[in-house]
Design an enzyme around this catalytic site. Sequence first.
Site, short mmCIF file in Angstrom:
data_model
loop_
_atom_site.label_atom_id
_atom_site.label_comp_id
_atom_site.label_asym_id
_atom_site.label_seq_id
_atom_site.Cartn_x
_atom_site.Cartn_y
_atom_site.Cartn_z
N ILE A 65 0.96 -1.43 -0.32
CA ILE A 65 -0.03 0.00 -0.27
C ILE A 65 0.90 1.26 0.36
O ILE A 65 0.96 1.97 -0.59
CB ILE A 65 -0.97 -0.13 0.95
CG1 ILE A 65 -1.71 -1.88 0.78
CG2 ILE A 65 -1.87 1.52 1.55
CD1 ILE A 65 -2.96 -1.25 2.71
N THR A 106 9.27 -6.21 5.53
CA THR A 106 8.52 -7.04 4.49
C THR A 106 8.55 -6.70 3.27
O THR A 106 7.72 -7.14 2.26
CB THR A 106 7.03 -7.63 5.16
OG1 THR A 106 6.11 -6.09 5.24
CG2 THR A 106 6.69 -8.28 6.45
N GLY A 107 8.56 -4.90 3.00
CA GLY A 107 8.68 -4.64 2.16
C GLY A 107 9.71 -5.13 0.54
O GLY A 107 10.52 -6.12 1.30
N SER A 124 -0.01 -9.46 8.87
CA SER A 124 -1.21 -10.25 8.73
C SER A 124 -1.32 -11.18 9.73
O SER A 124 -0.81 -11.03 11.03
CB SER A 124 0.09 -11.31 7.98
OG SER A 124 -0.14 -12.72 8.52
N SER A 143 -6.80 -1.48 10.47
CA SER A 143 -7.54 -3.16 10.12
C SER A 143 -9.26 -3.29 10.24
O SER A 143 -9.39 -2.73 12.10
CB SER A 143 -6.48 -4.07 10.62
OG SER A 143 -7.11 -5.27 9.83
N TYR A 181 -2.18 -9.29 15.97
CA TYR A 181 -2.11 -8.32 14.77
C TYR A 181 -3.40 -7.43 14.96
O TYR A 181 -3.47 -6.06 15.57
CB TYR A 181 -2.22 -8.61 12.73
CG TYR A 181 -2.82 -8.37 12.40
CD1 TYR A 181 -1.31 -6.90 12.47
CD2 TYR A 181 -3.86 -8.12 12.41
CE1 TYR A 181 -1.98 -5.93 11.14
CE2 TYR A 181 -3.99 -6.74 10.97
CZ TYR A 181 -2.93 -6.16 10.33
OH TYR A 181 -3.60 -5.51 9.77
N LYS A 233 -3.31 -3.15 16.48
CA LYS A 233 -4.22 -2.08 15.47
C LYS A 233 -5.04 -1.70 16.02
O LYS A 233 -5.67 0.25 15.59
CB LYS A 233 -5.35 -2.73 14.52
CG LYS A 233 -4.24 -3.26 12.91
CD LYS A 233 -3.39 -2.49 12.87
CE LYS A 233 -2.34 -2.67 10.99
NZ LYS A 233 -1.55 -1.71 11.18
N VAL A 279 -4.75 -13.21 0.06
CA VAL A 279 -5.38 -14.41 -0.69
C VAL A 279 -5.17 -13.87 -1.60
O VAL A 279 -5.50 -14.87 -3.29
CB VAL A 279 -7.59 -14.48 -0.58
CG1 VAL A 279 -7.67 -13.28 -0.05
CG2 VAL A 279 -7.87 -15.46 -0.88
N ARG A 338 -7.87 -21.28 9.62
CA ARG A 338 -6.21 -20.71 9.92
C ARG A 338 -7.39 -20.24 11.87
O ARG A 338 -7.91 -19.27 11.32
CB ARG A 338 -6.41 -20.05 9.41
CG ARG A 338 -5.04 -20.15 8.07
CD ARG A 338 -4.07 -19.36 7.41
NE ARG A 338 -5.33 -17.63 7.25
CZ ARG A 338 -4.10 -17.46 6.20
NH1 ARG A 338 -3.56 -17.53 5.97
NH2 ARG A 338 -5.51 -16.30 5.82
N1 LIG Z 1 -2.69 -4.97 2.60
C1 LIG Z 1 -4.81 -5.68 3.08
O1 LIG Z 1 -5.28 -5.95 3.15
C2 LIG Z 1 -4.02 -4.30 4.17
C3 LIG Z 1 -5.86 -4.51 5.23
C4 LIG Z 1 -6.03 -3.85 6.48
C5 LIG Z 1 -4.56 -3.22 7.13
N2 LIG Z 1 -3.58 -2.87 6.13
C6 LIG Z 1 -2.42 -2.02 6.99
O2 LIG Z 1 -1.63 -1.75 6.08
C7 LIG Z 1 -0.47 -0.95 6.11
C8 LIG Z 1 -0.37 -1.35 4.86
O3 LIG Z 1 -0.15 -3.27 4.75
P1 LIG Z 1 0.56 -4.04 3.42
O4 LIG Z 1 -0.19 -4.93 2.71
O5 LIG Z 1 1.05 -2.71 2.17
O6 LIG Z 1 1.74 -4.49 4.13
P2 LIG Z 1 2.91 -4.51 3.77
O7 LIG Z 1 3.85 -5.82 4.24
O8 LIG Z 1 3.70 -4.87 2.08
O9 LIG Z 1 4.16 -2.95 4.16
C9 LIG Z 1 4.37 -2.98 5.45
C10 LIG Z 1 5.78 -2.29 5.06
O10 LIG Z 1 5.95 -1.48 6.69
C11 LIG Z 1 7.69 -2.01 6.43
N3 LIG Z 1 7.62 -1.97 7.50
C12 LIG Z 1 7.74 -2.85 8.80
N4 LIG Z 1 7.99 -3.31 9.59
C13 LIG Z 1 8.89 -1.94 9.81
C14 LIG Z 1 9.45 -1.21 11.00
N5 LIG Z 1 9.63 -1.61 12.62
N6 LIG Z 1 10.06 -0.21 10.05
C15 LIG Z 1 9.95 0.44 9.48
N7 LIG Z 1 8.62 -0.57 8.69
C16 LIG Z 1 8.35 -1.51 8.33
C17 LIG Z 1 7.56 -3.58 5.99
O11 LIG Z 1 9.14 -3.50 5.51
C18 LIG Z 1 6.84 -3.02 4.59
O12 LIG Z 1 7.39 -2.62 3.70
C19 LIG Z 1 -0.20 -1.81 7.48
O13 LIG Z 1 -0.57 -1.30 8.46
C20 LIG Z 1 -1.13 -3.04 7.58
O14 LIG Z 1 -1.03 -2.97 8.82
C21 LIG Z 1 -3.48 -3.86 5.20
#
Ligand SMILES: NC(=O)c1ccc[n+]([C@@H]2O[C@H](COP(=O)([O-])OP(=O)(O)OC[C@H]3O[C@@H](n4cnc5c(N)ncnc54)[C@H](O)[C@@H]3O)[C@@H](O)[C@H]2O)c1
Length: 319
Positions: free
Chosen positions: A17, A39-40, A85, A124, A148, A152, A192, A273
Amino acid sequence: MNMKDKRVVVTGGAGFIGSNLSADLCRENEVTVIDDFSTGRDGNIKNLVSRGKVRLVKGSITSLDALKTAFRGADYVLHQAAIPSVPRSVSDPIKTNDAGITGTLTVLVAARDCGVRKVVFASSSSVYGETPELPKRENMECRPMSPYAVTKLAGEHYCRVFTEIYGLETTSLRYFNVYGPMQDPKSEYAAVVPKFIDCALKGEAFPIFGDGLQSRDFTFVKDVVRGNLMAAESDATGVYNIGGGKRTAVIELAKTVSEVVGSGMKVVYLPPRPGDVRDSWADTSKAKKDLGFEPAYSLRQGITETVEWFVKERKSKTL
Ligand SMILES: NC(=O)c1ccc[n+]([C@@H]2O[C@H](COP(=O)([O-])OP(=O)(O)OC[C@H]3O[C@@H](n4cnc5c(N)ncnc54)[C@H](O)[C@@H]3O)[C@@H](O)[C@H]2O)c1
């Protein structure tokens, strides 16, 4: 929605995102990304950084010094960094807690000290937990079912407390199952939609945890990007659902993905899960009223754009 000439920090900007946000914002704003790449993916922002469109601070959001380096002079912080996650948090709750709670608190302290105008926090839909009423509205009871989701809900409370005590403007956006370009299909914790698209393109069976009748509100990432920009520039503080506004069973999602890809549909059923909720569906009327947000993408439109991106990436062998 168009934001212009602002200085914006995206925490977690190398993630799915965050990189979509950075790519959109950097056309007309100064963007800084802070990410520790836990995780990026480097590939998500490499082009933007090498073309000088985005400044990258490599570091953790648990480090106040790294955050202050990134936040100096910023108008807005779009706080996306987390270990995102449910199953990952079940197997390593301490790591999830460090990024989700300590990290969010440190982001708020740094934003307060650097005079940031507003922090938008990526919360979330998981905060609602297994409560029976659908669709979910922001004033409903929250009963998180996973570490998780606990992080949030704690992050939302920290945001509200920083608004009340220190006058730092904050908005928490409860995203519902986001999908789209730049989402990683590879990890064992893959979400998914990218997992199904990857399987469809390889001709493999779609793994389904449980009976496939569990439902989700799938939200295209461009809608989430718009929701963030609207929240940053609005006076509204508090909690808002950001969803696609429709409820889709996982088995229906599998059918849509296989139709868009043009593959057959094979499914392998796996045990449910722990920590996963049965049903999730957003009522977005509060976001519409206060932020002007409405989802613009249907599931089929969003899946079609996402599949196109996957096909292109596979051709250039970056995925
Ligand atoms: N993807 C979804 O469906 C979804 C749904 C609800 C909420 N969210 C929230 O949206 C946000 C982005 O999610 P996403 O799907 O892009 O996940 P993602 O894992 O692709 O992105 C998360 C990013 O945060 C970075 N990160 C993690 N810990 C860190 C730290 N301590 N310091 C600096 N960077 C750190 C990771 O390296 C990664 O680049 C998250 O907060 C997630 O909880 C996502």
